[in-house]
Scaffold this active site. Sequence first.
Site, PDB file in Angstrom:
ATOM      1  N   GLY A 161      37.129  44.370  41.343  1.00 46.87           N
ATOM      2  CA  GLY A 161      37.079  44.296  39.886  1.00 46.87           C
ATOM      3  C   GLY A 161      37.787  43.029  39.423  1.00 46.87           C
ATOM      4  O   GLY A 161      38.411  42.320  40.217  1.00 46.87           O
ATOM      5  N   VAL A 183      41.778  41.266  45.921  1.00 48.25           N
ATOM      6  CA  VAL A 183      41.294  39.889  46.045  1.00 48.25           C
ATOM      7  C   VAL A 183      42.441  38.889  45.857  1.00 48.25           C
ATOM      8  O   VAL A 183      42.430  37.831  46.478  1.00 48.25           O
ATOM      9  CB  VAL A 183      40.093  39.565  45.112  1.00 48.25           C
ATOM     10  N   GLN A 203      40.489  42.517  37.688  1.00 46.31           N
ATOM     11  CA  GLN A 203      41.937  42.522  37.931  1.00 46.31           C
ATOM     12  C   GLN A 203      42.261  43.106  39.313  1.00 46.31           C
ATOM     13  O   GLN A 203      43.262  43.804  39.489  1.00 46.31           O
ATOM     14  CB  GLN A 203      42.658  43.290  36.832  1.00 46.31           C
ATOM     15  N   SER A 204      41.444  42.813  40.295  1.00 51.31           N
ATOM     16  CA  SER A 204      41.665  43.340  41.646  1.00 51.31           C
ATOM     17  C   SER A 204      42.950  42.792  42.275  1.00 51.31           C
ATOM     18  O   SER A 204      43.160  41.576  42.315  1.00 51.31           O
ATOM     19  CB  SER A 204      40.471  42.959  42.525  1.00 51.31           C
ATOM     20  N   ASN A 205      43.767  43.681  42.758  1.00 48.73           N
ATOM     21  CA  ASN A 205      44.954  43.262  43.539  1.00 48.73           C
ATOM     22  C   ASN A 205      44.540  42.843  44.942  1.00 48.73           C
ATOM     23  O   ASN A 205      45.167  41.989  45.553  1.00 48.73           O
ATOM     24  CB  ASN A 205      45.950  44.419  43.650  1.00 48.73           C
TER      25      ASN A 205
END
Length: 333
Positions: free
Chosen positions: A73, A79, A75-77
């Site tokens: 997504g 990635v 706000q992916s942590n």
Amino acid sequence: MQLARFARERFAHLPTPLEPLTRLSEALGGPRLFIKRDDSTGLALGGNKTRKLEFLIAEAKDQGADTIISAGGVQSNHVRQTAAAAARSGLACDLVLTRIVPWNDADYEKTGNVQLDELLGARIHIHPAATDRDAAMISLADQVHRRGGRPYIIPVGGSNATGALGYVNCAMELERQANDMGVVIDSVVHAASSGGTQAGLIAGFHAIGSRTRVIGIDVDANPSETAATVWRVLTATCKKLGLTRPETDGVVVVEGGYAGDSYGLPTAAMVEAVTRLARTEGLVLDPVYTGKAMAGLIDLIAQGRFSGSDTVVFLHTGGTPALFAYGSAFAGS
Ligand SMILES: *Cc1c(COP(=O)(O)O)cnc(C)c1O
């Protein structure tokens, strides 16, 4: 089991601390609560994906990759930590970000994890919510091939048998820490989404003959799907380790009802849990994962799921950078 036979990079500050939540335990009237600080794994503001990436990036390097591709997504942590692991390994990084969360804070697509992805030098490709992430990653991999490069695709959340080895390692680490402290851990509770954390923990505790139970709190608003994913990754992880899979159905426990309307959308109980942990323990949780998981833990305690003498570890899986993309959810709390 011999985890050391699998190739591994060293990115994480390990062991992460296991700390008592004294004031929260007291306020809730038991059980005895601890927190495992995987928000402090140390790579570009930390989080649970760093443990997985130690094994995934090692595999990528073994295969001669020069470009890491992953997805998540906006706000992916996952990635963000992938971008950091790639930078640290001298690898290029392409990230597929999909707009799966209908959240409209003005700087949702600029601050928090997105700001860090850019700082860490990843190439960001933002797509609409309905985009097939796997197809988008394969298309990026084709482009890398055409340029004469070697891509390595890390699945969403780093959740396959290789990534889950990071949480097999965490289970062993927890067992050692508990032994040293003279504590028996009855349950570990954490946020569950792409399944690798829970699968790795279950496989790890199973491998060492520990009776510690693992309780995932679904944050995807789809607990049956999350549980099925955990089973799938658990089966693959046990196979990779040469272990027989634990037999009983009851081994994968995923609790639903705490995610709210959808992944990434704030709930009142999340805001309350994040605020409560900040003010009773000086700890910072996140709005998407650990805040909802803590709301779940507090509710399970209220329901009498644990005895007062149980020892329960809350696994802090990180995610704090996303807090800055959700300022309006906390206004006035
Ligand atoms: C990815 C993530 C999780 C969920 O872990 P999975 O292995 O995907 O189930 C939990 N908390 C945070 C902060 C995460 O970024």
